[in-house]
Design a protein around this motif. Structure first.
Motif, short mmCIF file in Angstrom:
data_model
loop_
_atom_site.label_atom_id
_atom_site.label_comp_id
_atom_site.label_asym_id
_atom_site.label_seq_id
_atom_site.Cartn_x
_atom_site.Cartn_y
_atom_site.Cartn_z
N VAL A 1 -10.32 67.63 -49.95
CA VAL A 1 -11.47 68.51 -49.76
C VAL A 1 -12.77 67.71 -49.77
O VAL A 1 -13.70 68.01 -49.00
N SER A 2 -12.86 66.68 -50.61
CA SER A 2 -14.10 65.91 -50.74
C SER A 2 -14.18 64.76 -49.74
O SER A 2 -15.17 64.02 -49.73
N GLY A 3 -13.16 64.58 -48.91
CA GLY A 3 -13.22 63.57 -47.87
C GLY A 3 -12.80 62.18 -48.28
O GLY A 3 -12.93 61.24 -47.49
N VAL A 4 -12.29 62.03 -49.49
CA VAL A 4 -11.86 60.70 -49.95
C VAL A 4 -10.60 60.27 -49.22
O VAL A 4 -10.40 59.09 -48.93
N THR A 5 -9.73 61.24 -48.91
CA THR A 5 -8.52 60.96 -48.15
C THR A 5 -8.30 62.06 -47.13
O THR A 5 -8.96 63.11 -47.19
N HIS A 6 -7.41 61.85 -46.19
CA HIS A 6 -7.18 62.82 -45.12
C HIS A 6 -5.82 63.48 -45.28
O HIS A 6 -4.84 62.81 -45.64
N ALA A 7 -5.76 64.76 -44.98
CA ALA A 7 -4.48 65.47 -44.98
C ALA A 7 -3.69 65.10 -43.73
O ALA A 7 -4.26 64.84 -42.67
N ASP A 8 -2.37 65.07 -43.87
CA ASP A 8 -1.51 64.83 -42.71
C ASP A 8 -1.38 66.10 -41.87
O ASP A 8 -1.26 66.03 -40.64
N GLU A 9 -1.38 67.24 -42.53
CA GLU A 9 -1.31 68.53 -41.84
C GLU A 9 -2.14 69.54 -42.63
O GLU A 9 -2.41 69.35 -43.81
N GLY A 10 -2.48 70.64 -41.97
CA GLY A 10 -3.22 71.70 -42.63
C GLY A 10 -4.62 71.85 -42.09
O GLY A 10 -5.12 71.03 -41.30
N VAL A 11 -5.28 72.92 -42.54
CA VAL A 11 -6.61 73.27 -42.04
C VAL A 11 -7.54 73.56 -43.22
O VAL A 11 -7.14 74.19 -44.21
N ILE A 12 -8.78 73.09 -43.10
CA ILE A 12 -9.84 73.45 -44.04
C ILE A 12 -10.84 74.29 -43.26
O ILE A 12 -11.29 73.90 -42.18
N THR A 13 -11.19 75.46 -43.80
CA THR A 13 -12.18 76.31 -43.14
C THR A 13 -13.36 76.54 -44.06
O THR A 13 -13.22 76.63 -45.28
N LEU A 14 -14.52 76.66 -43.46
CA LEU A 14 -15.75 76.97 -44.17
C LEU A 14 -16.34 78.20 -43.51
O LEU A 14 -16.63 78.19 -42.31
N ASP A 15 -16.48 79.28 -44.28
CA ASP A 15 -16.94 80.56 -43.73
C ASP A 15 -16.06 81.00 -42.56
O ASP A 15 -16.54 81.56 -41.57
N GLY A 16 -14.76 80.70 -42.67
CA GLY A 16 -13.82 81.13 -41.65
C GLY A 16 -13.72 80.21 -40.44
O GLY A 16 -12.90 80.45 -39.56
N ARG A 17 -14.53 79.16 -40.39
CA ARG A 17 -14.51 78.24 -39.25
C ARG A 17 -13.81 76.94 -39.64
O ARG A 17 -14.16 76.34 -40.67
N PRO A 18 -12.87 76.44 -38.86
CA PRO A 18 -12.24 75.17 -39.18
C PRO A 18 -13.25 74.03 -39.17
O PRO A 18 -14.13 73.98 -38.30
N VAL A 19 -13.14 73.15 -40.15
CA VAL A 19 -14.03 72.00 -40.23
C VAL A 19 -13.19 70.74 -40.41
O VAL A 19 -12.05 70.79 -40.86
#
Length: 241
Positions: A47-65
């Motif tokens: 979530v904080s950007g220190v590492t990257h996910a291999d799969e999955g989605v992060i959304t902010l106010d419903g928008r993928p980021v």
């Protein structure tokens, strides 16, 4: 405000996160709990950007980021206070608050403006530090934690992540930090609190999300849950939702 959906993170053959979901809303404190190796630190790093996910989605106010690094997270309004605090003990409170975000006019530091902003910010959080030009090395553990949390607000974030903010603090200092967490919530911020201390968790959180072996193991409304229910989800003796 922030949602994590189906996040998977692998380290070689080891799956640190196996499809984790998490939601954090504005004006609430969500506690993220779990035993060692449950995946809490990995999720926070994603979530904080220190590492990257291999799969999955992060959304902010419903928008993928996309969070490629800590600067992306900060630009999105996500601020993290790590367990080591990352304070410079030889610098004073003002210098630590603005470290990396110094206010300048041409090549000159705007010392008086930063000092005034620091006083106003600490006062708004009811953080009591007698002299803000005191080196951080001379502060108590609770005061240092308060400075680190206040520094996280300099960029006016929407989500503040706190990693074990009461670890190694005494009773009085812990109470001060928990009161500060409540004030963050009262300011309308979303707060994600990582802690092993269930007393602190139940004292300050609105919801509790449990991870176990890299997967979701339960979610509780704090006022409706007992510590026994949360412990059962952490250990695998039972699951809650």
């Amino acid at each position: 405000m922030l949602a994590v959906r189906g996040v998977i993170k692998r380290y070689g053959p080891v799956r640190a996160l196996a499809g984790v979901d998490l939601e954090v809303r504005a004006g609430e404190v969500v506690a993220l709990v779990g035993d060692n190796g449950a995946g809490k630190s990995t999720l926070i790093k994603v979530v904080s950007g220190v590492t990257h996910a291999d799969e999955g989605v992060i959304t902010l106010d419903g928008r993928p980021v996309t969070v490629r690094g800590p600067h992306d997270a900060q630009a999105l309004g996500i601020s993290t206070v790590h367990q080591d605090l990352a304070l410079c003990e030889n610098l004073d409170v003002v210098a630590n608050l603005f470290l990396g975000h110094e206010q300048r006019r041409f090549s000159w530091l705007r010392e008086l403006r930063m000092e005034r902003t620091a006083r106003d910010l600490l006062a708004s959080l009811d953080v009591r530090i007698p002299e803000i030009r005191t080196p951080v090395a001379a502060l108590s553990g609770g005061q240092r934690q308060s400075v680190a949390i206040a520094r996280a607000l300099i960029g006016e974030p929407r989500l503040v992540i706190l990693d074990e903010p009461t670890a190694a603090l005494g009773v009085e200092q812990t109470a001060q930090v928990l009161a500060l967490v409540r004030r963050l919530r009262d300011r309308g911020l979303a707060v994600l609190l990582i802690s092993h201390n269930l007393v602190d968790v139940t004292a300050v959180s609105d919801r509790v999300a449990v991870l176990r072996l890299g997967s979701n193991a339960g979610e509780f409304t704090t006022r409706e849950a007992t510590q026994e229910m949360i412990v059962a989800a952490i250990t695998g003796a039972g699951y809650g939702s």
